[in-house]
Design a protein around this motif. Sequence first.
Motif, PDB file in Angstrom:
ATOM      1  N   VAL A 110       0.873  -1.172   0.000  1.00  0.00           N
ATOM      2  CA  VAL A 110       0.000   0.000   0.000  1.00  0.00           C
ATOM      3  C   VAL A 110       0.914   1.229   0.000  1.00  0.00           C
ATOM      4  CG1 VAL A 110      -1.819   1.267   1.212  1.00  0.00           C
ATOM      5  CG2 VAL A 110      -1.803  -1.252   1.237  1.00  0.00           C
ATOM      6  N   LYS A 111       0.916   1.976  -1.125  1.00  0.00           N
ATOM      7  CA  LYS A 111       1.799   3.137  -1.263  1.00  0.00           C
ATOM      8  C   LYS A 111       1.199   4.414  -0.714  1.00  0.00           C
ATOM      9  CE  LYS A 111       4.214   4.268  -4.782  1.00  0.00           C
ATOM     10  NZ  LYS A 111       4.680   4.615  -6.119  1.00  0.00           N
ATOM     11  N   ASP A 112      -0.092   4.601  -0.926  1.00  0.00           N
ATOM     12  CA  ASP A 112      -0.720   5.861  -0.538  1.00  0.00           C
ATOM     13  C   ASP A 112      -2.217   5.642  -0.419  1.00  0.00           C
ATOM     14  OD1 ASP A 112      -0.895   8.573   0.092  1.00  0.00           O
ATOM     15  OD2 ASP A 112      -0.821   9.239  -1.989  1.00  0.00           O
ATOM     16  N   LYS A 113      -2.875   6.540   0.276  1.00  0.00           N
ATOM     17  CA  LYS A 113      -4.337   6.533   0.348  1.00  0.00           C
ATOM     18  C   LYS A 113      -4.803   7.924   0.714  1.00  0.00           C
ATOM     19  CE  LYS A 113      -6.001   4.919   4.482  1.00  0.00           C
ATOM     20  NZ  LYS A 113      -6.412   3.956   5.465  1.00  0.00           N
ATOM     21  N   ARG A 114      -5.997   8.249   0.226  1.00  0.00           N
ATOM     22  CA  ARG A 114      -6.572   9.570   0.515  1.00  0.00           C
ATOM     23  C   ARG A 114      -8.083   9.478   0.330  1.00  0.00           C
ATOM     24  NH1 ARG A 114      -4.295   9.416  -4.400  1.00  0.00           N
ATOM     25  NH2 ARG A 114      -5.435  10.198  -6.197  1.00  0.00           N
ATOM     26  N   PRO A 115      -8.822  10.353   0.990  1.00  0.00           N
ATOM     27  CA  PRO A 115     -10.279  10.360   0.803  1.00  0.00           C
ATOM     28  C   PRO A 115     -10.629  10.706  -0.650  1.00  0.00           C
ATOM     29  CG  PRO A 115      -9.651  11.659   2.711  1.00  0.00           C
ATOM     30  CD  PRO A 115      -8.391  11.321   1.988  1.00  0.00           C
ATOM     31  N   TRP A 116     -11.764  10.247  -1.090  1.00  0.00           N
ATOM     32  CA  TRP A 116     -12.293  10.543  -2.421  1.00  0.00           C
ATOM     33  C   TRP A 116     -13.167  11.789  -2.316  1.00  0.00           C
ATOM     34  CZ3 TRP A 116     -11.129   9.666  -7.181  1.00  0.00           C
ATOM     35  CH2 TRP A 116     -12.062   9.664  -8.209  1.00  0.00           C
ATOM     36  N   ILE A 117     -13.763  12.207  -3.417  1.00  0.00           N
ATOM     37  CA  ILE A 117     -14.595  13.412  -3.411  1.00  0.00           C
ATOM     38  C   ILE A 117     -15.921  13.219  -2.691  1.00  0.00           C
ATOM     39  CG2 ILE A 117     -13.535  14.483  -5.425  1.00  0.00           C
ATOM     40  CD1 ILE A 117     -15.730  13.278  -7.149  1.00  0.00           C
ATOM     41  N   THR A 118     -16.297  11.970  -2.446  1.00  0.00           N
ATOM     42  CA  THR A 118     -17.482  11.690  -1.630  1.00  0.00           C
ATOM     43  C   THR A 118     -17.032  10.886  -0.409  1.00  0.00           C
ATOM     44  OG1 THR A 118     -17.969   9.664  -2.858  1.00  0.00           O
ATOM     45  CG2 THR A 118     -19.041  11.685  -3.631  1.00  0.00           C
ATOM     46  N   PRO A 119     -17.702  11.045   0.721  1.00  0.00           N
ATOM     47  CA  PRO A 119     -17.225  10.430   1.962  1.00  0.00           C
ATOM     48  C   PRO A 119     -17.427   8.918   2.061  1.00  0.00           C
ATOM     49  CG  PRO A 119     -19.260  11.624   2.357  1.00  0.00           C
ATOM     50  CD  PRO A 119     -18.865  11.900   0.931  1.00  0.00           C
ATOM     51  N   ASP A 120     -18.072   8.321   1.070  1.00  0.00           N
ATOM     52  CA  ASP A 120     -18.332   6.887   1.149  1.00  0.00           C
ATOM     53  C   ASP A 120     -17.241   6.030   0.514  1.00  0.00           C
ATOM     54  OD1 ASP A 120     -18.963   7.766  -1.411  1.00  0.00           O
ATOM     55  OD2 ASP A 120     -20.582   6.294  -1.662  1.00  0.00           O
ATOM     56  N   ARG A 121     -16.159   6.666   0.050  1.00  0.00           N
ATOM     57  CA  ARG A 121     -15.085   5.902  -0.580  1.00  0.00           C
ATOM     58  C   ARG A 121     -13.747   6.613  -0.448  1.00  0.00           C
ATOM     59  NH1 ARG A 121     -18.014   5.281  -6.132  1.00  0.00           N
ATOM     60  NH2 ARG A 121     -19.633   4.896  -4.636  1.00  0.00           N
ATOM     61  N   GLY A 122     -12.675   5.839  -0.661  1.00  0.00           N
ATOM     62  CA  GLY A 122     -11.330   6.394  -0.607  1.00  0.00           C
ATOM     63  C   GLY A 122     -10.490   5.831  -1.735  1.00  0.00           C
ATOM     64  N   VAL A 123      -9.458   6.568  -2.092  1.00  0.00           N
ATOM     65  CA  VAL A 123      -8.527   6.164  -3.147  1.00  0.00           C
ATOM     66  C   VAL A 123      -7.312   5.508  -2.489  1.00  0.00           C
ATOM     67  CG1 VAL A 123      -7.003   7.004  -4.976  1.00  0.00           C
ATOM     68  CG2 VAL A 123      -9.241   8.045  -4.653  1.00  0.00           C
ATOM     69  N   VAL A 124      -6.903   4.386  -3.037  1.00  0.00           N
ATOM     70  CA  VAL A 124      -5.727   3.680  -2.537  1.00  0.00           C
ATOM     71  C   VAL A 124      -4.798   3.415  -3.716  1.00  0.00           C
ATOM     72  CG1 VAL A 124      -4.881   1.611  -1.347  1.00  0.00           C
ATOM     73  CG2 VAL A 124      -7.103   2.578  -0.731  1.00  0.00           C
ATOM     74  N   VAL A 125      -3.511   3.700  -3.525  1.00  0.00           N
ATOM     75  CA  VAL A 125      -2.502   3.397  -4.541  1.00  0.00           C
ATOM     76  C   VAL A 125      -1.745   2.161  -4.065  1.00  0.00           C
ATOM     77  CG1 VAL A 125      -0.477   4.215  -5.803  1.00  0.00           C
ATOM     78  CG2 VAL A 125      -2.296   5.834  -5.180  1.00  0.00           C
ATOM     79  N   LEU A 126      -1.795   1.125  -4.889  1.00  0.00           N
ATOM     80  CA  LEU A 126      -1.167  -0.155  -4.578  1.00  0.00           C
ATOM     81  C   LEU A 126      -0.024  -0.410  -5.550  1.00  0.00           C
ATOM     82  CD1 LEU A 126      -4.468  -2.220  -4.296  1.00  0.00           C
ATOM     83  CD2 LEU A 126      -3.107  -1.312  -2.401  1.00  0.00           C
ATOM     84  N   PHE A 127       1.096  -0.888  -5.047  1.00  0.00           N
ATOM     85  CA  PHE A 127       2.223  -1.259  -5.895  1.00  0.00           C
ATOM     86  C   PHE A 127       2.398  -2.762  -5.787  1.00  0.00           C
ATOM     87  CE2 PHE A 127       6.746  -2.018  -6.720  1.00  0.00           C
ATOM     88  CZ  PHE A 127       6.823  -1.490  -7.997  1.00  0.00           C
ATOM     89  N   SER A 128       2.230  -3.452  -6.919  1.00  0.00           N
ATOM     90  CA  SER A 128       2.364  -4.907  -6.957  1.00  0.00           C
ATOM     91  C   SER A 128       3.619  -5.294  -7.714  1.00  0.00           C
ATOM     92  CB  SER A 128       1.193  -5.557  -7.698  1.00  0.00           C
ATOM     93  OG  SER A 128       0.003  -5.416  -7.009  1.00  0.00           O
ATOM     94  N   GLU A 129       4.242  -6.347  -7.235  1.00  0.00           N
ATOM     95  CA  GLU A 129       5.334  -6.977  -7.961  1.00  0.00           C
ATOM     96  C   GLU A 129       4.953  -8.429  -8.182  1.00  0.00           C
ATOM     97  OE1 GLU A 129       9.316  -5.153  -6.186  1.00  0.00           O
ATOM     98  OE2 GLU A 129       7.806  -5.678  -4.669  1.00  0.00           O
ATOM     99  N   VAL A 130       5.102  -8.903  -9.403  1.00  0.00           N
ATOM    100  CA  VAL A 130       4.951 -10.317  -9.702  1.00  0.00           C
ATOM    101  C   VAL A 130       6.359 -10.882  -9.648  1.00  0.00           C
ATOM    102  CG1 VAL A 130       4.210 -12.038 -11.372  1.00  0.00           C
ATOM    103  CG2 VAL A 130       2.923  -9.894 -11.145  1.00  0.00           C
ATOM    104  N   LEU A 131       6.601 -11.744  -8.678  1.00  0.00           N
ATOM    105  CA  LEU A 131       7.934 -12.289  -8.440  1.00  0.00           C
ATOM    106  C   LEU A 131       7.985 -13.749  -8.855  1.00  0.00           C
ATOM    107  CD1 LEU A 131       8.232 -10.940  -4.799  1.00  0.00           C
ATOM    108  CD2 LEU A 131       9.248  -9.913  -6.834  1.00  0.00           C
ATOM    109  N   LYS A 132       9.061 -14.134  -9.566  1.00  0.00           N
ATOM    110  CA  LYS A 132       9.271 -15.555  -9.806  1.00  0.00           C
ATOM    111  C   LYS A 132      10.451 -16.014  -8.965  1.00  0.00           C
ATOM    112  CE  LYS A 132      12.056 -15.356 -14.067  1.00  0.00           C
ATOM    113  NZ  LYS A 132      12.097 -15.759 -15.470  1.00  0.00           N
ATOM    114  N   GLN A 133      10.524 -17.298  -8.768  1.00  0.00           N
ATOM    115  CA  GLN A 133      11.530 -17.846  -7.877  1.00  0.00           C
ATOM    116  C   GLN A 133      12.929 -17.385  -8.244  1.00  0.00           C
ATOM    117  OE1 GLN A 133       9.820 -19.659 -10.227  1.00  0.00           O
ATOM    118  NE2 GLN A 133      11.510 -20.251 -11.481  1.00  0.00           N
ATOM    119  N   PRO A 134      13.811 -17.086  -7.288  1.00  0.00           N
ATOM    120  CA  PRO A 134      13.431 -16.871  -5.892  1.00  0.00           C
ATOM    121  C   PRO A 134      12.797 -15.497  -5.671  1.00  0.00           C
ATOM    122  CG  PRO A 134      15.797 -16.603  -6.121  1.00  0.00           C
ATOM    123  CD  PRO A 134      15.263 -16.985  -7.492  1.00  0.00           C
ATOM    124  N   PHE A 135      13.370 -14.422  -6.235  1.00  0.00           N
ATOM    125  CA  PHE A 135      12.814 -13.090  -6.006  1.00  0.00           C
ATOM    126  C   PHE A 135      12.990 -12.191  -7.219  1.00  0.00           C
ATOM    127  CE2 PHE A 135      13.954 -14.630  -1.771  1.00  0.00           C
ATOM    128  CZ  PHE A 135      12.709 -14.585  -1.181  1.00  0.00           C
TER     129      PHE A 135
END
Length: 157
Positions: A110-135
């Motif tokens: 989870v890189k970042d998060k902040r409220p959205w323009i409406t109070p019923d939701r929020g924005v989340v920035v996710l950083f994914s890595e697809v790793l193959k063996q070993p890393f």
Amino acid sequence: MSPPTFYFEDLQIGSVHHGGHCICEKEEMLEFGRRNDPWPFHVDEGAAARSPFGGVVASGGYIITLWYRSLIDVYNTPGATWAFLGGLQWNLRFRAPLRPADTVRARLTVKDKRPWITPDRGVVVLFSEVLKQPFEVVCTVEATILLATRRAAAWAQ
């Protein structure tokens, strides 16, 4: 009883989540390539051997399929589910080839998060890595998504 839900407020910046292990199955990979991305280095072992890859490699679409499959263990398990409302943006990079029999696993930060323009939701920035063996990093995906807030859940009741 339904599984617990993870809302916007439950995710912490810097938290790391690991998906399940997935094997790049040769026949599934080749079939995906034949149906969706029939470049010779994705579907023809002879042509792939003569390519810069030196052998058959998975298409980007198949890599994304395995990424999704791995992340099921993070987002949507019998033990918990995320209050996912949709994706806003992806930034995708392929870094290394994926070959038959490679084992992959997603690592999500989870890189970042902040409220959205409406109070019923929020924005989340996710950083994914697809790793193959070993890393070794095969692919990275930075995704901006919307998650429901606890306030939205309270409104629904």
